[in-house]
Motif scaffolding. Structure first.
Motif, PDB file in Angstrom:
ATOM      1  N   GLU A   1      -4.494   8.884   5.181  1.00 54.59           N
ATOM      2  CA  GLU A   1      -5.594   7.913   5.137  1.00 54.59           C
ATOM      3  C   GLU A   1      -6.222   7.863   3.751  1.00 54.59           C
ATOM      4  N   LYS A   2      -6.302   9.031   3.109  1.00 51.33           N
ATOM      5  CA  LYS A   2      -6.851   9.064   1.758  1.00 51.33           C
ATOM      6  C   LYS A   2      -5.956   8.279   0.799  1.00 51.33           C
TER       7      LYS A   2
ATOM      8  N   LEU B   1       0.829  -1.202   0.000  1.00 50.30           N
ATOM      9  CA  LEU B   1       0.000   0.000   0.000  1.00 50.30           C
ATOM     10  C   LEU B   1       0.870   1.262   0.000  1.00 50.30           C
TER      11      LEU B   1
ATOM     12  N   ARG C   1      -5.589   0.894  -1.438  1.00 55.53           N
ATOM     13  CA  ARG C   1      -6.391  -0.332  -1.240  1.00 55.53           C
ATOM     14  C   ARG C   1      -7.346  -0.546  -2.411  1.00 55.53           C
ATOM     15  N   ALA C   2      -7.980   0.544  -2.840  1.00 56.05           N
ATOM     16  CA  ALA C   2      -8.926   0.437  -3.948  1.00 56.05           C
ATOM     17  C   ALA C   2      -8.211   0.010  -5.227  1.00 56.05           C
TER      18      ALA C   2
ATOM     19  N   MET D   1      -3.928   5.842   1.600  1.00 56.51           N
ATOM     20  CA  MET D   1      -4.031   4.414   1.939  1.00 56.51           C
ATOM     21  C   MET D   1      -5.300   3.808   1.345  1.00 56.51           C
ATOM     22  N   GLU D   2      -6.406   4.538   1.419  1.00 49.96           N
ATOM     23  CA  GLU D   2      -7.663   4.036   0.864  1.00 49.96           C
ATOM     24  C   GLU D   2      -7.570   3.928  -0.654  1.00 49.96           C
ATOM     25  N   SER D   3      -6.950   4.921  -1.279  1.00 54.11           N
ATOM     26  CA  SER D   3      -6.789   4.876  -2.738  1.00 54.11           C
ATOM     27  C   SER D   3      -5.925   3.685  -3.138  1.00 54.11           C
TER      28      SER D   3
ATOM     29  N   SER E   1      -7.138  -3.643  -4.841  1.00 54.81           N
ATOM     30  CA  SER E   1      -8.345  -4.491  -4.868  1.00 54.81           C
ATOM     31  C   SER E   1      -8.886  -4.584  -6.287  1.00 54.81           C
TER      32      SER E   1
END
Length: 458
Positions: free
Chosen positions: A253-254, A114, A260-261, A256-258, A264
């Protein structure tokens, strides 16, 4: 100790073990491997047991007639040979043997995957003067070789090679810009960045393995310094957060989420394509076993047969289709250069290459051919070989250039002949096999490209 010396030391060790006077040594080594392998894994005691055995055996070498009159370097080589042999045999038993180590490996790998999607040198306060991501690829490649080997020293050499490449690059950059010589404050951030970008699987277990089973008397000086830095890098990566990256919490956090997306999505696309390929393969298999008059590939006068038979509208993408699809996806990439970051020779010119690059290029070529042929077979297509003239020329070159008895092309640390478990639960250990002798040592090819010395010590 240089790689050539270690190889010769291993050869000398095995030759001495074949002498009749070495029977007691052979018996002790075999007994230790068997008894150790039959015990339940215990990380707390396994390392101590191996260290004690290696120390006792090396002490016995010093007073044995087989090594009478030998120099300190020859005794050191014997110890290296012993460690390499014993640990190669024990590797399946001791590496990542504890569930907690496996869990930490997975967590570190996933987190690093990540972080590497958005981290930049500036996040680690690496000065622009020392930023050289293209050349850092060489260091990444060295670190990524760590899982090719089984002996503790060989794994440690991969870390040392990585660190030396970084050190040479930093030194050259400082000289070019008239900066002060780089120190730990400049070195460690770059090592962390390179480790994140390389993200070698099972890094935690590899470091523990070296820490536990590399003979303590040899994990000193430069080896100890670079290894300690790698431990620090692992610890830093494990605890990375917004603050350590000089980043706002919301932004971190943004990102990290990007990431992950993104990962995924890539995983979902891969799974979807795999499922489709499996269904297509199943369809082809079914069609092949159908009666010819019912097969969708059978010419029929019935114009509606194609619409009634689902197999007739199922199109298996060809290699060309997949290549075209990939090319279109590549054109849509925002940062195409990062896609090719693992292929440092892609944009190289003939004049950029050196003799030291040949081995790496040959290994890359072999992997490429293997993957291409497997893909072709999986798609039901015939792979396109080299033109006959090129193939014959290459074969002639191999035949004429290769000396009799040359084993330089043996793959590194194959070690395919491991000990097997008998019906009674005990281990059968074929002792002193030639496969250990033929295993290739990690080389220092990356050093000369960066002006480093080709003397590896560990």
């Amino acid at each position: 100790m240089e790689n050539a010396d270690v190889f010769l030391g291993l050869h000398d060790f095995l030759e001495r073990m074949r002498q009749p006077s070495a029977a007691d040594f052979v018996k002790s080594i075999k007994s230790f491997i068997v008894s150790f392998s039959n015990n339940a894994p215990d990380p707390e005691t396994d390392g101590a047991a191996v260290q004690e055995f290696l120390a006792n055996m090396e002490a016995a070498f010093r007073v044995h007639p087989l090594w009478s009159g030998c120099s300190e370097e020859e005794l050191e080589s014997a110890g290296e040979g012993l460690e390499k042999y014993v640990m190669t045999k024990l590797f399946p038993r001791v590496f990542a043997s504890h569930p907690n180590d496996v869990k930490l490996d997975d967590q570190l790998f996933e987190k690093t995957a990540l972080i590497q999607q958005f981290i930049r040198p500036e996040n680690l306060d690496i000065k622009p003067t020392f930023q050289n991501e293209t050349s850092w690829l060489l260091a990444q490649k060295e670190l990524q070789k760590i899982n090719m080997y089984k002996a503790p020293r060989d794994k440690l050499v991969c870390i040392l090679n990585c660190c030396k490449v970084i050190g040479n690059l930093l030194l050259n950059a400082s000289i070019s810009s008239n900066e002060n010589p780089p120190g730990a404050d400049e070195f460690l951030p770059v090592l962390i960045y390179v480790t994140i970008k390389a993200n070698p699987p099972q890094l935690h277990s590899n470091l523990l393995y070296i820490q536990r089973y590399r003979h303590q008397s040899r994990l000193v000086a430069e080896s100890a310094y670079f290894f300690t830095n790698m431990l620090s890098a692992e610890s830093f990566i494990s605890n990375i957060d917004a603050k350590t990256l000089s980043m706002d919490e919301i932004e971190f956090e943004k990102n990290m989420e990007s990431a992950r997306a993104l990962l995924s999505g890539l995983s979902a696309d891969w799974d979807g394509q795999s499922d489709k390929s499996d269904r297509n393969a199943a369809g082809v298999s079914t069609a092949e076993h159908m009666d010819p008059k019912h097969s969708s590939f059978n010419v029929s006068n019935d114009g509606d047969s194609a619409s009634r038979d689902p197999l007739s509208v199922t199109k298996i993408p060809s290699l060309s289709d997949l290549e075209n699809k990939g090319a279109i996806m590549l054109l849509k990439e925002d940062m195409v250069s990062q896609v090719f970051s693992d292929y440092p020779y892609l944009f190289a010119h003939v004049g950029d290459l050196t003799v030291d690059n040949i081995e790496d290029l040959l290994n890359n070529y072999k992997q490429l051919v293997f993957k291409y042929v497997c893909l072709s077979k999986g798609m039901g297509a015939a792979p396109s070989p080299l033109p006959n003239s090129q193939t014959q020329k290459l074969q002639h070159r191999v035949v004429t250039d290769k000396e009799p008895g040359d084993t330089s092309s043996v793959e590194p640390n194959d070690d395919s002949k491991e000990h097997t478990r008998e019906d009674d639960g005990s281990y059968n250990v074929p002792l002193l096999q030639e496969d250990i002798l033929e295993s290739k040592l990690p080389q220092d090819e990356a050093f000369s490209a960066q002006g480093g010395e080709n003397d590896e010590t560990s």
